[in-house]
Motif scaffolding. Sequence first.
Motif, PDB file in Angstrom:
ATOM      1  N   PHE A 155     101.429 -22.235  13.844  1.00  0.00           N
ATOM      2  CA  PHE A 155     101.101 -23.666  13.871  1.00  0.00           C
ATOM      3  C   PHE A 155     101.601 -24.313  15.161  1.00  0.00           C
ATOM      4  O   PHE A 155     100.953 -25.200  15.704  1.00  0.00           O
ATOM      5  N   GLU A 156     102.756 -23.873  15.649  1.00  0.00           N
ATOM      6  CA  GLU A 156     103.268 -24.373  16.944  1.00  0.00           C
ATOM      7  C   GLU A 156     102.277 -24.058  18.058  1.00  0.00           C
ATOM      8  O   GLU A 156     102.004 -24.890  18.913  1.00  0.00           O
ATOM      9  N   LYS A 157     101.746 -22.840  18.050  1.00  0.00           N
ATOM     10  CA  LYS A 157     100.766 -22.461  19.063  1.00  0.00           C
ATOM     11  C   LYS A 157      99.513 -23.320  18.936  1.00  0.00           C
ATOM     12  O   LYS A 157      98.952 -23.773  19.932  1.00  0.00           O
ATOM     13  N   PHE A 158      99.081 -23.562  17.698  1.00  0.00           N
ATOM     14  CA  PHE A 158      97.931 -24.422  17.451  1.00  0.00           C
ATOM     15  C   PHE A 158      98.165 -25.821  18.024  1.00  0.00           C
ATOM     16  O   PHE A 158      97.289 -26.385  18.682  1.00  0.00           O
ATOM     17  N   LEU A 159      99.345 -26.381  17.793  1.00  0.00           N
ATOM     18  CA  LEU A 159      99.651 -27.718  18.297  1.00  0.00           C
ATOM     19  C   LEU A 159      99.674 -27.760  19.825  1.00  0.00           C
ATOM     20  O   LEU A 159      99.263 -28.749  20.428  1.00  0.00           O
ATOM     21  N   LYS A 160     100.124 -26.684  20.446  1.00  0.00           N
ATOM     22  CA  LYS A 160     100.168 -26.650  21.907  1.00  0.00           C
ATOM     23  C   LYS A 160      98.772 -26.535  22.516  1.00  0.00           C
ATOM     24  O   LYS A 160      98.576 -26.889  23.677  1.00  0.00           O
ATOM     25  N   LEU A 161      97.815 -26.048  21.754  1.00  0.00           N
ATOM     26  CA  LEU A 161      96.451 -25.900  22.268  1.00  0.00           C
ATOM     27  C   LEU A 161      95.596 -27.150  22.092  1.00  0.00           C
ATOM     28  O   LEU A 161      94.510 -27.240  22.664  1.00  0.00           O
ATOM     29  N   ILE A 162      96.065 -28.120  21.340  1.00  0.00           N
ATOM     30  CA  ILE A 162      95.280 -29.325  21.091  1.00  0.00           C
ATOM     31  C   ILE A 162      94.924 -30.076  22.383  1.00  0.00           C
ATOM     32  O   ILE A 162      93.774 -30.492  22.543  1.00  0.00           O
ATOM     33  N   PRO A 163      95.851 -30.273  23.344  1.00  0.00           N
ATOM     34  CA  PRO A 163      95.445 -30.983  24.567  1.00  0.00           C
ATOM     35  C   PRO A 163      94.313 -30.286  25.319  1.00  0.00           C
ATOM     36  O   PRO A 163      93.432 -30.955  25.869  1.00  0.00           O
ATOM     37  N   TYR A 164      94.311 -28.980  25.336  1.00  0.00           N
ATOM     38  CA  TYR A 164      93.252 -28.260  26.050  1.00  0.00           C
ATOM     39  C   TYR A 164      91.922 -28.377  25.303  1.00  0.00           C
ATOM     40  O   TYR A 164      90.860 -28.453  25.928  1.00  0.00           O
ATOM     41  N   THR A 165      91.981 -28.428  23.981  1.00  0.00           N
ATOM     42  CA  THR A 165      90.777 -28.640  23.201  1.00  0.00           C
ATOM     43  C   THR A 165      90.221 -30.038  23.457  1.00  0.00           C
ATOM     44  O   THR A 165      89.017 -30.219  23.599  1.00  0.00           O
ATOM     45  N   ALA A 166      91.124 -31.015  23.523  1.00  0.00           N
ATOM     46  CA  ALA A 166      90.685 -32.382  23.817  1.00  0.00           C
ATOM     47  C   ALA A 166      90.075 -32.456  25.208  1.00  0.00           C
ATOM     48  O   ALA A 166      89.068 -33.144  25.419  1.00  0.00           O
ATOM     49  N   MET A 167      90.667 -31.744  26.163  1.00  0.00           N
ATOM     50  CA  MET A 167      90.119 -31.736  27.518  1.00  0.00           C
ATOM     51  C   MET A 167      88.713 -31.164  27.511  1.00  0.00           C
ATOM     52  O   MET A 167      87.803 -31.700  28.151  1.00  0.00           O
ATOM     53  N   ALA A 168      88.516 -30.086  26.782  1.00  0.00           N
ATOM     54  CA  ALA A 168      87.184 -29.484  26.716  1.00  0.00           C
ATOM     55  C   ALA A 168      86.184 -30.456  26.102  1.00  0.00           C
ATOM     56  O   ALA A 168      85.061 -30.585  26.589  1.00  0.00           O
ATOM     57  N   ALA A 169      86.595 -31.161  25.067  1.00  0.00           N
ATOM     58  CA  ALA A 169      85.701 -32.125  24.425  1.00  0.00           C
ATOM     59  C   ALA A 169      85.361 -33.282  25.355  1.00  0.00           C
ATOM     60  O   ALA A 169      84.271 -33.847  25.283  1.00  0.00           O
ATOM     61  N   LEU A 170      86.275 -33.635  26.246  1.00  0.00           N
ATOM     62  CA  LEU A 170      86.021 -34.725  27.180  1.00  0.00           C
ATOM     63  C   LEU A 170      85.227 -34.285  28.396  1.00  0.00           C
ATOM     64  O   LEU A 170      84.358 -35.010  28.882  1.00  0.00           O
ATOM     65  N   ILE A 171      85.505 -33.106  28.911  1.00  0.00           N
ATOM     66  CA  ILE A 171      84.925 -32.690  30.178  1.00  0.00           C
ATOM     67  C   ILE A 171      83.578 -32.004  30.014  1.00  0.00           C
ATOM     68  O   ILE A 171      82.649 -32.265  30.787  1.00  0.00           O
ATOM     69  N   VAL A 172      83.412 -31.139  29.043  1.00  0.00           N
ATOM     70  CA  VAL A 172      82.192 -30.341  28.937  1.00  0.00           C
ATOM     71  C   VAL A 172      80.929 -31.203  28.841  1.00  0.00           C
ATOM     72  O   VAL A 172      79.958 -30.928  29.550  1.00  0.00           O
ATOM     73  N   PRO A 173      80.877 -32.252  28.038  1.00  0.00           N
ATOM     74  CA  PRO A 173      79.655 -33.066  28.046  1.00  0.00           C
ATOM     75  C   PRO A 173      79.389 -33.700  29.415  1.00  0.00           C
ATOM     76  O   PRO A 173      78.243 -33.795  29.849  1.00  0.00           O
ATOM     77  N   GLY A 174      80.448 -34.106  30.090  1.00  0.00           N
ATOM     78  CA  GLY A 174      80.287 -34.713  31.407  1.00  0.00           C
ATOM     79  C   GLY A 174      79.848 -33.734  32.475  1.00  0.00           C
ATOM     80  O   GLY A 174      79.197 -34.112  33.452  1.00  0.00           O
ATOM     81  N   VAL A 175      80.203 -32.478  32.301  1.00  0.00           N
ATOM     82  CA  VAL A 175      79.823 -31.454  33.279  1.00  0.00           C
ATOM     83  C   VAL A 175      78.305 -31.388  33.412  1.00  0.00           C
ATOM     84  O   VAL A 175      77.772 -31.262  34.513  1.00  0.00           O
ATOM     85  N   PHE A 176      77.621 -31.494  32.309  1.00  0.00           N
ATOM     86  CA  PHE A 176      76.170 -31.340  32.326  1.00  0.00           C
ATOM     87  C   PHE A 176      75.418 -32.656  32.502  1.00  0.00           C
ATOM     88  O   PHE A 176      74.196 -32.651  32.617  1.00  0.00           O
TER      89      PHE A 176
END
Length: 104
Positions: A36-57
């Motif tokens: 769960f600690e690892k999961f929590l540490k990955l949340i910012p990168y998931t949020a970044m992907a959700a913010l950046i990927v739509p904008g990339v295209f």
Amino acid sequence: MRAEIIFLILGMAAVTYIPRAIPAVLIDKMKFGPKFEKFLKLIPYTAMAALIVPGVFTVDSERAYIGIAGGIAAGVLAWKKAPLIVCVLAAIAVDFVLYLVIPM
């Protein structure tokens, strides 16, 4: 009238801030398992992907490679575990430089 608006703004700020502050204050006192600690540490990168990927295209339909280059820059930095803000700023900087360098 002005006092009512100020109180309204302060009330909205409190209602927005309190639900965000409570988990930040309480999370230090809680113990989680390693997965769960690892999961929590990955949340910012998931949020970044959700913010950046739509904008990339959707950056520029005629020059889609500029958005893709920014996305690649952000992805590489995220893979190297750079802070979230560094990844976002790097993507913006790459896009900005490419817009300046490559004529339309």
